[in-house]
Scaffold this active site. Sequence first.
Site, mmCIF file in Angstrom:
data_model
loop_
_atom_site.group_PDB
_atom_site.id
_atom_site.type_symbol
_atom_site.label_atom_id
_atom_site.label_comp_id
_atom_site.label_asym_id
_atom_site.label_seq_id
_atom_site.Cartn_x
_atom_site.Cartn_y
_atom_site.Cartn_z
ATOM 1 N N GLY A 302 -49.384 -119.478 7.622
ATOM 2 C CA GLY A 302 -49.148 -119.189 9.030
ATOM 3 C C GLY A 302 -50.158 -119.903 9.914
ATOM 4 C CB SER A 303 -51.420 -119.070 13.274
ATOM 5 O OG SER A 303 -50.181 -119.176 13.938
ATOM 6 C CB THR A 304 -54.938 -119.076 8.659
ATOM 7 O OG1 THR A 304 -53.969 -119.283 7.621
ATOM 8 C CG2 THR A 304 -54.988 -117.615 9.033
ATOM 9 C CG ASP A 595 -49.211 -116.644 14.421
ATOM 10 O OD1 ASP A 595 -49.310 -117.130 15.547
ATOM 11 O OD2 ASP A 595 -50.118 -116.024 13.837
#
Length: 603
Positions: A302-304, A595
Site C-alpha cells: 500500500g502507501s508505505t 489508500d
Amino acid sequence: MKPRPRTSSSSRRHAAAPSARRRMLLVGGVLAVASLALVARAFDMQVVRKDFYQNQADARILREVPIAVSRGTIFDRNGEPLAVSTPVVSIWANPAEVLDNEDKLPALAKAIGMDPDALKQYLAQRSEREFVYLKRQMPPDAAQAVLDLAVPGVNGQREFRRFYPSGPVTSHVLGFTNIDDHGQEGLELAFDDWLAGKEGRKRVIRDRQGHVVEDLDLVRAPQPGRDITLSIDRRIQFLAYNELKNTIQQSSADSGSMVIIDVRTGEVLAMVNWPTYNPNALRGSDPSSRRNRAMTDVVEPGSTIKPVLMAAALSSGRYTPTGPLVDTGNGHFFYIRKDIRDTHSNGMLSPTGIIAKSSNIGAAKVALTLDTGLMYDTYRAFGFGASTNSGFPGEASGYLRPGKSWGMLEKAILAYGYGLNVTPLQLTNAYATIADNGVMHLPTFVKGSDNEAKQIIDPKIANELVQMMVAVTQPGGTGAPYAWIANYGVAGKSGTAHKATAGGYSSSNYSSAFAGIVPASNPRLAAVVIVDNPRKGSYYGALVSGPVFSKVLDGALRLLDVPPDNIGRWYVGGPLQGQNGLTGSKPPAVETVDDAPVDETPQ
C-alpha cells in the site's frame, strides 16, 4: 575225600596285583586323555578360534555408547539467555528381560505414565530387540524414581533438552529443536551446525542387565555446542510482543507482525508475530501459529511504498521535495477506464504533500512521468522481489514483475503499493536504508556480524526523504497523532491496503501498516507494524498500527539511551512532564486517508 589245598595270603596278593595295575593304568590313561582334550580345547579357544570367542564375548558385554553433549546457549545482545539446554534422562529397556519380570510391569508403567497393558503390548511387539525407549527426556528426579524400581532390563541414558525462558515472545525467531536436539525451525535450524556440537563415544562393559560396570576407553571426545549472541534485544522484543498482541486482540485482527532494525548495522533488534506458540510445549500447537509471518508471509505494501517511489522521483532530477506541484484534482483520476482516487480533495500538492496526505492520485501522476527502467531499478535496489539474504530459513522473496512487462496502468498502481508483494522484513530494511543515508545493510540476527553494506541512493536524497516523511506525523499528516513520540521526531508512512481476493480486491478486508524511522534528526531505528484484517474499530494503518509503533519505539529509544531530538530542552529545563511521563506538543488528530486500490471503489 581229598582236602582242598590252602591258598596263602601272599599268593592272593600276587594274583590281585596285575588287576590293580591295570586299573591304575586305565585311570591314568583316562586322565591323560582328558588332560590332552582340555589342553586341545584350551589351545583351540585361546589360539585357533580366539577371535571368534572374543567377538562372542564382546557382543554380550562390550558396548560403544554415546556421550551426550550440551547444545550451545543462545543469548540476546545483552547476554540474557534465550535458549538453554538442561540435562534430562531417557529411560530405555531390553524388552525380553523386562517381560521376564512381568510382576514389575504395573509399577514400571505407573512410573513412566503408561497403561500396564499398553506397556506389555509395546514390549511384546519389540521383544526381539535389545534396546527400546520407554520414556524420553524425563526430569532427572522422575527418571531416578523409575530406576529405583530396579526392574531388570530397565536403564537410563543422559541427554539434554532445550528450554526457552522467554517462551512465545521469541519463539518465531528462535524456532525449536526436535527430541534429538536438532534444530527444526528458526535460528535453531539456521545455526544448527554451530549450536549442536558433536556427541562423544566411549566403550564400556555392561552386565547382563545392561548396567555399565566399567568404562574401557574413549572412542571419540565430545565437542560441546558453541554459544551464539543474537542481535535481538529481549527487552524491546517484549515491548513489541505485548503491544502487538494487545492491538490484534482489541481489533479482532487475524494476525500481525512487527520488525525493528538498527539502521546503522542492519541488526534486527526485535521481530514478533501474533498468533504465536510456546516452544516449550509444542504438542497441540497450531502449525499456522508457528509460521514466522514477518519472514514468510507477503503483503501488498500500500502507501508505505510511496517513499520508495519518491526516491526514484528525486533521483530523476525532475522533482524536489517542494516541487513541481501535482494537481490531484477533486479526489478522482480516471486513467485507462480506472478510477484512481483519494478520499479527500487535496488539489495541488508538492511531493512532500503527496507523502503527507498519502495521495494515490499524486503518486500515480508522478510515476507516469518517470522512466519505467528508473522506477523498476529503484524498487529492486531497495530489495523488493528478492530475498534479503538474512540467512533465516524459509524467508520469502516477495514478488515484483520485471519492469519491461509493466503497462502504464500497472506502473500507476505500483506507485501506491499494489501489484507487488513484500515481507515485513523487506519493508523494514527499505526504511532502514533511507534512514542510514541511503546505505543498505543485509539484515542480520547476529550481534556484531561483519555485515555487507551498499550505497543505493544518494545520501542527500535519503535525507530529503526522511524530512518528507516527518510531515506525515505533523499536523495535517496521515500519521498525526497516532505515531507521534514525545520529544522525538518521527519520519514515517501509513498504509491501508485492501486485500486481494479472487477476481479483485475485498471491500471489507484490509492490511493496516505503519512504517517509520526515529529519531528523525539522527536516525537510529526503523520499524514496520502490519496488522492483518482488523475487524473491530478502525482499519486505517495510522489508527491501527501507528499507536503500536509509537508505544514500542518510545520504550525502545529510552532503553537504548537514544538522546531526544530536542536535546537542548533537556539541558535547559528538562522535558515537559505529565501523568503519562514525558510529553510534548502533541499534534491534533486528523481524518486518515484511505489508500484504496485502483480496481476497487468501496461504498
